[in-house]
Design an enzyme around this catalytic site. Structure first.
Site, PDB file in Angstrom:
ATOM      1  N   ARG A 224      12.984  66.752  53.921  1.00  0.00           N
ATOM      2  CA  ARG A 224      14.272  67.437  53.891  1.00  0.00           C
ATOM      3  C   ARG A 224      15.229  66.675  54.807  1.00  0.00           C
ATOM      4  NH1 ARG A 224      12.552  69.439  49.931  1.00  0.00           N
ATOM      5  NH2 ARG A 224      12.123  71.644  49.500  1.00  0.00           N
ATOM      6  N   HIS A 272      17.155  63.403  45.517  1.00  0.00           N
ATOM      7  CA  HIS A 272      16.119  64.446  45.681  1.00  0.00           C
ATOM      8  C   HIS A 272      15.213  64.482  44.440  1.00  0.00           C
ATOM      9  CE1 HIS A 272      15.048  68.428  47.854  1.00  0.00           C
ATOM     10  NE2 HIS A 272      14.007  68.018  47.115  1.00  0.00           N
TER      11      HIS A 272
HETATM   12  P1  NDP Z   1       2.056  71.065  53.465  1.00  0.00           P
HETATM   13  O1  NDP Z   1       2.394  72.432  53.938  1.00  0.00           O
HETATM   14  O2  NDP Z   1       0.845  70.889  52.623  1.00  0.00           O
HETATM   15  O3  NDP Z   1       1.895  70.074  54.717  1.00  0.00           O
HETATM   16  C1  NDP Z   1       2.778  70.102  55.788  1.00  0.00           C
HETATM   17  C2  NDP Z   1       2.257  69.162  56.865  1.00  0.00           C
HETATM   18  O4  NDP Z   1       3.237  69.108  57.914  1.00  0.00           O
HETATM   19  C3  NDP Z   1       0.965  69.637  57.513  1.00  0.00           C
HETATM   20  O5  NDP Z   1       0.131  68.553  57.820  1.00  0.00           O
HETATM   21  C4  NDP Z   1       1.460  70.307  58.797  1.00  0.00           C
HETATM   22  O6  NDP Z   1       0.536  70.312  59.875  1.00  0.00           O
HETATM   23  C5  NDP Z   1       2.620  69.408  59.155  1.00  0.00           C
HETATM   24  N1  NDP Z   1       3.545  70.117  60.053  1.00  0.00           N
HETATM   25  C6  NDP Z   1       4.234  71.255  59.829  1.00  0.00           C
HETATM   26  N2  NDP Z   1       4.956  71.606  60.910  1.00  0.00           N
HETATM   27  C7  NDP Z   1       4.705  70.666  61.853  1.00  0.00           C
HETATM   28  C8  NDP Z   1       5.128  70.469  63.182  1.00  0.00           C
HETATM   29  N3  NDP Z   1       5.962  71.331  63.790  1.00  0.00           N
HETATM   30  N4  NDP Z   1       4.667  69.408  63.863  1.00  0.00           N
HETATM   31  C9  NDP Z   1       3.811  68.528  63.272  1.00  0.00           C
HETATM   32  N5  NDP Z   1       3.357  68.654  61.998  1.00  0.00           N
HETATM   33  C10 NDP Z   1       3.800  69.711  61.301  1.00  0.00           C
HETATM   34  O7  NDP Z   1       3.356  70.528  52.707  1.00  0.00           O
HETATM   35  P2  NDP Z   1       3.416  69.502  51.489  1.00  0.00           P
HETATM   36  O8  NDP Z   1       2.674  68.269  51.893  1.00  0.00           O
HETATM   37  O9  NDP Z   1       3.029  70.163  50.230  1.00  0.00           O
HETATM   38  O10 NDP Z   1       5.001  69.215  51.411  1.00  0.00           O
HETATM   39  C11 NDP Z   1       5.701  68.668  52.494  1.00  0.00           C
HETATM   40  C12 NDP Z   1       7.210  68.723  52.248  1.00  0.00           C
HETATM   41  O11 NDP Z   1       7.603  67.739  51.305  1.00  0.00           O
HETATM   42  C13 NDP Z   1       7.740  70.007  51.652  1.00  0.00           C
HETATM   43  O12 NDP Z   1       7.869  71.022  52.630  1.00  0.00           O
HETATM   44  C14 NDP Z   1       9.079  69.584  51.085  1.00  0.00           C
HETATM   45  O13 NDP Z   1      10.086  69.732  52.078  1.00  0.00           O
HETATM   46  C15 NDP Z   1       8.884  68.113  50.783  1.00  0.00           C
HETATM   47  N6  NDP Z   1       8.919  67.817  49.339  1.00  0.00           N
HETATM   48  C16 NDP Z   1       9.928  67.009  48.860  1.00  0.00           C
HETATM   49  C17 NDP Z   1       9.966  66.667  47.527  1.00  0.00           C
HETATM   50  C18 NDP Z   1      11.005  65.726  47.038  1.00  0.00           C
HETATM   51  O14 NDP Z   1      11.091  65.492  45.828  1.00  0.00           O
HETATM   52  N7  NDP Z   1      11.770  65.111  47.887  1.00  0.00           N
HETATM   53  C19 NDP Z   1       8.985  67.170  46.569  1.00  0.00           C
HETATM   54  C20 NDP Z   1       7.970  67.990  47.170  1.00  0.00           C
HETATM   55  C21 NDP Z   1       7.961  68.296  48.506  1.00  0.00           C
HETATM   56  P3  NDP Z   1      -0.891  71.066  59.772  1.00  0.00           P
HETATM   57  O15 NDP Z   1      -1.715  70.157  58.856  1.00  0.00           O
HETATM   58  O16 NDP Z   1      -1.386  71.088  61.141  1.00  0.00           O
HETATM   59  O17 NDP Z   1      -0.604  72.404  59.161  1.00  0.00           O
HETATM   60  C1  OXD Z   2       9.928  70.539  46.662  1.00  0.00           C
HETATM   61  C2  OXD Z   2      11.085  69.760  46.340  1.00  0.00           C
HETATM   62  O1  OXD Z   2       9.900  71.087  47.753  1.00  0.00           O
HETATM   63  O2  OXD Z   2      11.288  69.465  45.156  1.00  0.00           O
HETATM   64  O3  OXD Z   2       8.992  70.611  45.855  1.00  0.00           O
HETATM   65  O4  OXD Z   2      11.842  69.350  47.214  1.00  0.00           O
END
Ligand code: NDP
Ligand code: OXD
Length: 309
Positions: A224, A272
């Site tokens: 994001r 995006h």
């Molecule tokens: P997950 O919830 O599976 O993973 C999130 C990861 O971030 C975890 O490893 C988590 O740690 C870590 N995390 C969260 N908060 C913190 C913090 N404060 N400090 C350190 N690490 C942290 O999410 P996804 O992998 O499924 O997706 C990630 C993001 O990708 C989404 O939230 C979205 O914003 C973005 N996205 C963008 C897309 C695009 O097209 N641009 C498409 C899809 C997603 P822990 O393992 O310890 O819980």
């Molecule tokens: C998602 C995205 O969060 O598309 O899946 O950004």
């Protein structure tokens, strides 16, 4: 049982076809044509209207069409006691890994420099660094970051990862928590941001944090825009402190047409679109989760509203 979709009009047929295959016993209706709101037990949404949840008193779960739930969690009408489920599905994961791998290889093999040399008709091979001598740092080791890390390790890159809680992934040097962030950033020659946007991550990559990256590092942000201080990033790129950025997400989307990122020689902009949820495989994932709940089992990928992801 009724499933209510809130999706873009052009996507409606694809979702309906996919649910007809994966959840044939369910009536699927599309907002705002929902019949009896008290019959709606499940909702699948991306950016629902303000009054979307008002009459949905029988909801058992709210499925988000995306992996990131930041916008959904700030919806004023979101019922407090209904589980919110984020999207985890194979096409979304594969698409993100392709996007990140493409940009990692582009930076690693200095393809932008070759492009500039080509424009000057300049024939000059650049030194080739082995993957093992290049450290890619991945912020977020969840469904997406974990898959990216695994694939980069398979390509023999040196991979470091950072998460909130301790993780262990084969071939990945895992760091966690705020205390380890500086040590992690200092290693990341190519930094990949796949963190969710939460109160704890907003603005995380500010001037000070970007300054902890090795000189000449590159950034790939597909999570994001609000995680990154865009002014600080521009300053770091302008000064040459950072060599490049691949940006798929922005503080304001669509990216305003006058924004300096559009023209910046060191920035690659995508709209995006790093990875898109595919109705076919996403409907299968939602259907499997609904079946779990109907059997009395726990839902998978439920968002912890306190943490924001
Ligand atoms: P997950 O919830 O599976 O993973 C999130 C990861 O971030 C975890 O490893 C988590 O740690 C870590 N995390 C969260 N908060 C913190 C913090 N404060 N400090 C350190 N690490 C942290 O999410 P996804 O992998 O499924 O997706 C990630 C993001 O990708 C989404 O939230 C979205 O914003 C973005 N996205 C963008 C897309 C695009 O097209 N641009 C498409 C899809 C997603 P822990 O393992 O310890 O819980
Ligand atoms: C998602 C995205 O969060 O598309 O899946 O950004």
């Amino acid at each position: 049982m009724t499933l209510l979709l809130a999706t873009r009009e052009e996507d409606t047929d694809g979702w309906k076809r996919a649910f007809a295959e994966h959840l044939p016993e369910t009536e699927v209706c599309v907002w705002p044509q929902l019949g009896d709101p008290r019959a709606v037990e499940y909702a699948l949404v991306w950016a629902p209207a303000e009054n979307f949840f008002d009459e949905l008193t029988a909801l058992k779960a709210i499925f988000c069409m995306g992996a990131g739930v930041d916008r959904l969690l700030t919806h004023a009408g979101l019922p407090a006691d209904v589980p919110v489920v984020r999207m985890v599905e194979p096409a979304l994961t594969e698409g993100m890994s392709q996007f990140v791998l493409y940009h990692v290889l582009r930076f690693h093999r200095r393809m932008d420099e070759y492009r500039r040399q080509q424009q000057r008709h300049e024939w000059r091979p650049l030194p080739q660094v082995p993957a093992g001598e290049r450290c890619v740092g991945i912020m977020g080791l969840g469904a997406l970051g974990g898959d990216v890390a695994r694939r980069l390790a398979d390509l023999d890159f040196t991979v470091a990862g950072w998460s909130r809680t301790a993780r262990s992934l084969p071939g990945v040097d895992c760091f966690h928590g705020g205390d380890a962030l500086t040590a992690f950033l200092r290693r990341a020659e190519i930094l990949v941001c796949l963190l969710p946007l939460t109160p704890a991550t907003e603005g995380l990559l500010d001037a000070a944090r970007l300054g902890e990256l090795p000189p000449g590092a590159c950034l790939i942000n597909a999570s994001r825009g609000a995680l990154v201080d865009e002014e600080a990033l521009l300053a770091a790129l302008d000064s040459g402190r950072l060599a490049g950025a691949a940006l798929d997400v922005f503080a304001h989307e669509p990216l305003p047409s006058q924004h300096p990122f559009w023209e910046h020689p060191a920035v690659a902009v995508t709209p995006h679109a790093a990875s898109l949820t595919a109705p076919e495989s996403a409907a299968a994932a939602v259907a499997a989760n609904i079946r779990r709940l109907e059997r009395g089992e726990a839902l998978r990928h439920v968002v912890d509203r306190r943490l924001g992801y």
